[in-house]
Design a protein around this motif. Sequence first.
Motif, PDB file in Angstrom:
ATOM      1  N   VAL A  93       0.835  -1.203   0.000  1.00  0.00           N
ATOM      2  CA  VAL A  93       0.000   0.000   0.000  1.00  0.00           C
ATOM      3  C   VAL A  93       0.871   1.255   0.000  1.00  0.00           C
ATOM      4  N   GLN A  94       1.921   1.267   0.840  1.00  0.00           N
ATOM      5  CA  GLN A  94       2.840   2.411   0.869  1.00  0.00           C
ATOM      6  C   GLN A  94       3.497   2.610  -0.497  1.00  0.00           C
ATOM      7  N   LYS A  95       3.896   1.528  -1.113  1.00  0.00           N
ATOM      8  CA  LYS A  95       4.536   1.603  -2.434  1.00  0.00           C
ATOM      9  C   LYS A  95       3.560   2.173  -3.467  1.00  0.00           C
ATOM     10  N   PHE A  96       2.308   1.752  -3.366  1.00  0.00           N
ATOM     11  CA  PHE A  96       1.283   2.229  -4.290  1.00  0.00           C
ATOM     12  C   PHE A  96       1.066   3.733  -4.122  1.00  0.00           C
ATOM     13  N   LEU A  97       0.949   4.174  -2.868  1.00  0.00           N
ATOM     14  CA  LEU A  97       0.726   5.594  -2.603  1.00  0.00           C
ATOM     15  C   LEU A  97       1.905   6.450  -3.040  1.00  0.00           C
ATOM     16  N   ALA A  98       3.122   5.896  -2.869  1.00  0.00           N
ATOM     17  CA  ALA A  98       4.326   6.669  -3.174  1.00  0.00           C
ATOM     18  C   ALA A  98       4.620   6.723  -4.669  1.00  0.00           C
ATOM     19  N   SER A  99       4.355   5.633  -5.388  1.00  0.00           N
ATOM     20  CA  SER A  99       4.786   5.575  -6.786  1.00  0.00           C
ATOM     21  C   SER A  99       3.660   5.747  -7.795  1.00  0.00           C
ATOM     22  N   VAL A 100       2.484   5.223  -7.497  1.00  0.00           N
ATOM     23  CA  VAL A 100       1.411   5.225  -8.490  1.00  0.00           C
ATOM     24  C   VAL A 100       0.565   6.499  -8.432  1.00  0.00           C
ATOM     25  N   LEU A 101       0.077   6.859  -7.243  1.00  0.00           N
ATOM     26  CA  LEU A 101      -0.826   8.009  -7.147  1.00  0.00           C
ATOM     27  C   LEU A 101      -0.231   9.305  -7.691  1.00  0.00           C
ATOM     28  N   PRO A 102       1.035   9.643  -7.347  1.00  0.00           N
ATOM     29  CA  PRO A 102       1.559  10.906  -7.861  1.00  0.00           C
ATOM     30  C   PRO A 102       1.785  10.909  -9.367  1.00  0.00           C
ATOM     31  N   ALA A 103       1.918   9.706  -9.962  1.00  0.00           N
ATOM     32  CA  ALA A 103       2.310   9.639 -11.373  1.00  0.00           C
ATOM     33  C   ALA A 103       1.169   9.292 -12.308  1.00  0.00           C
ATOM     34  N   CYS A 104       0.049   8.865 -11.763  1.00  0.00           N
ATOM     35  CA  CYS A 104      -1.013   8.349 -12.632  1.00  0.00           C
ATOM     36  C   CYS A 104      -2.370   8.884 -12.179  1.00  0.00           C
ATOM     37  N   SER A 105      -3.153   9.381 -13.119  1.00  0.00           N
ATOM     38  CA  SER A 105      -4.478   9.915 -12.779  1.00  0.00           C
ATOM     39  C   SER A 105      -5.597   8.965 -13.194  1.00  0.00           C
ATOM     40  N   ASP A 106      -5.245   7.772 -13.621  1.00  0.00           N
ATOM     41  CA  ASP A 106      -6.251   6.803 -14.056  1.00  0.00           C
ATOM     42  C   ASP A 106      -6.962   6.182 -12.856  1.00  0.00           C
ATOM     43  N   LEU A 107      -8.161   5.678 -13.106  1.00  0.00           N
ATOM     44  CA  LEU A 107      -8.906   4.974 -12.070  1.00  0.00           C
ATOM     45  C   LEU A 107      -8.821   3.470 -12.250  1.00  0.00           C
ATOM     46  N   SER A 108      -8.249   3.024 -13.379  1.00  0.00           N
ATOM     47  CA  SER A 108      -8.065   1.596 -13.613  1.00  0.00           C
ATOM     48  C   SER A 108      -6.614   1.337 -13.998  1.00  0.00           C
ATOM     49  N   PHE A 109      -6.169   0.134 -13.754  1.00  0.00           N
ATOM     50  CA  PHE A 109      -4.759  -0.217 -13.965  1.00  0.00           C
ATOM     51  C   PHE A 109      -4.654  -1.573 -14.655  1.00  0.00           C
ATOM     52  N   GLN A 110      -3.722  -1.651 -15.608  1.00  0.00           N
ATOM     53  CA  GLN A 110      -3.509  -2.877 -16.356  1.00  0.00           C
ATOM     54  C   GLN A 110      -2.299  -3.651 -15.812  1.00  0.00           C
ATOM     55  N   GLN A 111      -2.248  -4.928 -16.130  1.00  0.00           N
ATOM     56  CA  GLN A 111      -1.173  -5.792 -15.649  1.00  0.00           C
ATOM     57  C   GLN A 111       0.211  -5.256 -16.014  1.00  0.00           C
ATOM     58  N   ASP A 112       0.411  -4.913 -17.355  1.00  0.00           N
ATOM     59  CA  ASP A 112       1.774  -4.435 -17.726  1.00  0.00           C
ATOM     60  C   ASP A 112       2.105  -3.125 -17.034  1.00  0.00           C
ATOM     61  N   GLN A 113       1.106  -2.264 -16.854  1.00  0.00           N
ATOM     62  CA  GLN A 113       1.339  -0.981 -16.194  1.00  0.00           C
ATOM     63  C   GLN A 113       1.803  -1.191 -14.751  1.00  0.00           C
ATOM     64  N   MET A 114       1.131  -2.094 -14.055  1.00  0.00           N
ATOM     65  CA  MET A 114       1.472  -2.345 -12.652  1.00  0.00           C
ATOM     66  C   MET A 114       2.822  -3.044 -12.509  1.00  0.00           C
ATOM     67  N   THR A 115       3.094  -4.008 -13.394  1.00  0.00           N
ATOM     68  CA  THR A 115       4.332  -4.788 -13.236  1.00  0.00           C
ATOM     69  C   THR A 115       5.534  -4.118 -13.893  1.00  0.00           C
ATOM     70  N   GLN A 116       5.356  -3.585 -15.109  1.00  0.00           N
ATOM     71  CA  GLN A 116       6.504  -3.033 -15.837  1.00  0.00           C
ATOM     72  C   GLN A 116       6.754  -1.555 -15.514  1.00  0.00           C
ATOM     73  N   THR A 117       5.687  -0.756 -15.499  1.00  0.00           N
ATOM     74  CA  THR A 117       5.856   0.680 -15.238  1.00  0.00           C
ATOM     75  C   THR A 117       6.157   0.965 -13.773  1.00  0.00           C
ATOM     76  N   PHE A 118       5.389   0.329 -12.880  1.00  0.00           N
ATOM     77  CA  PHE A 118       5.523   0.639 -11.459  1.00  0.00           C
ATOM     78  C   PHE A 118       6.239  -0.438 -10.647  1.00  0.00           C
ATOM     79  N   GLY A 119       6.594  -1.549 -11.289  1.00  0.00           N
ATOM     80  CA  GLY A 119       7.417  -2.559 -10.620  1.00  0.00           C
ATOM     81  C   GLY A 119       6.733  -3.377  -9.536  1.00  0.00           C
ATOM     82  N   PHE A 120       5.433  -3.586  -9.645  1.00  0.00           N
ATOM     83  CA  PHE A 120       4.736  -4.425  -8.671  1.00  0.00           C
ATOM     84  C   PHE A 120       4.809  -5.897  -9.093  1.00  0.00           C
ATOM     85  N   ARG A 121       5.030  -6.756  -8.114  1.00  0.00           N
ATOM     86  CA  ARG A 121       4.981  -8.189  -8.367  1.00  0.00           C
ATOM     87  C   ARG A 121       3.554  -8.682  -8.149  1.00  0.00           C
ATOM     88  N   ASP A 122       3.230  -9.823  -8.720  1.00  0.00           N
ATOM     89  CA  ASP A 122       1.865 -10.357  -8.597  1.00  0.00           C
ATOM     90  C   ASP A 122       1.408 -10.481  -7.143  1.00  0.00           C
TER      91      ASP A 122
END
Length: 222
Positions: A93-122
Amino acid sequence: MSRKRHRLVPEPFGLKRRRERGDVEVDSLRGESGSARAAVAELVRLFPRVLFEDALPPIVLRSQVYSLVPDRTVADLQLVLKACDGRPYAGAVQKFLASVLPACSDLSFQQDQMTQTFGFRDPEITQLVNAGVLTVRDAGSWWLAVPGAGRFIKYFVKGRQAVLGMVRKAKYRELLLSELLGRRVPAAVRLGLAYHVHDLIGAQLVDCVSTTSGTLLRLPET
């Protein structure tokens, strides 16, 4: 250029300054260290809950905590220890708040976006679902699940751009903090100037330079 991190204290955001004969004017940024817990408490007070009709809990970004706790290692350690207290998903959750929210204004997220752009593991994505931050949209995509978070992201992104624009349009692309906080708040800055200033400093989007006139916010050299 070396970037100095300072501590924003809440009182001077009312733009009260004290000056004594022969002394340098007291500025609203100081290089004092503090605890991450105290920083979060200060930032929570800046969050405009009324804007979301109390339907959204106060959101504090890691970058904002960095503006109050100069030692990022200390800040990270304190945040992780606090967040992980009985909550296995807190790190994700901390990683999401720190990396995703400031950089993305979308309300939905795709697999490649989460894993490749933001570096989240499954497993981390699964933790975000378990934490109620994301809900499954369909196979390989998710909706942002925090009630009211869509508005927050829109306000945050527009506000950050607007405050950065105020510095960018100033002469030499630099602006005294006191002057910035004393200006009329642009319509796009719904979360408040102080809320965004903490973010800009902690995210190192502006440099802080101490001067005899006060703290100067300057866009980094490119």
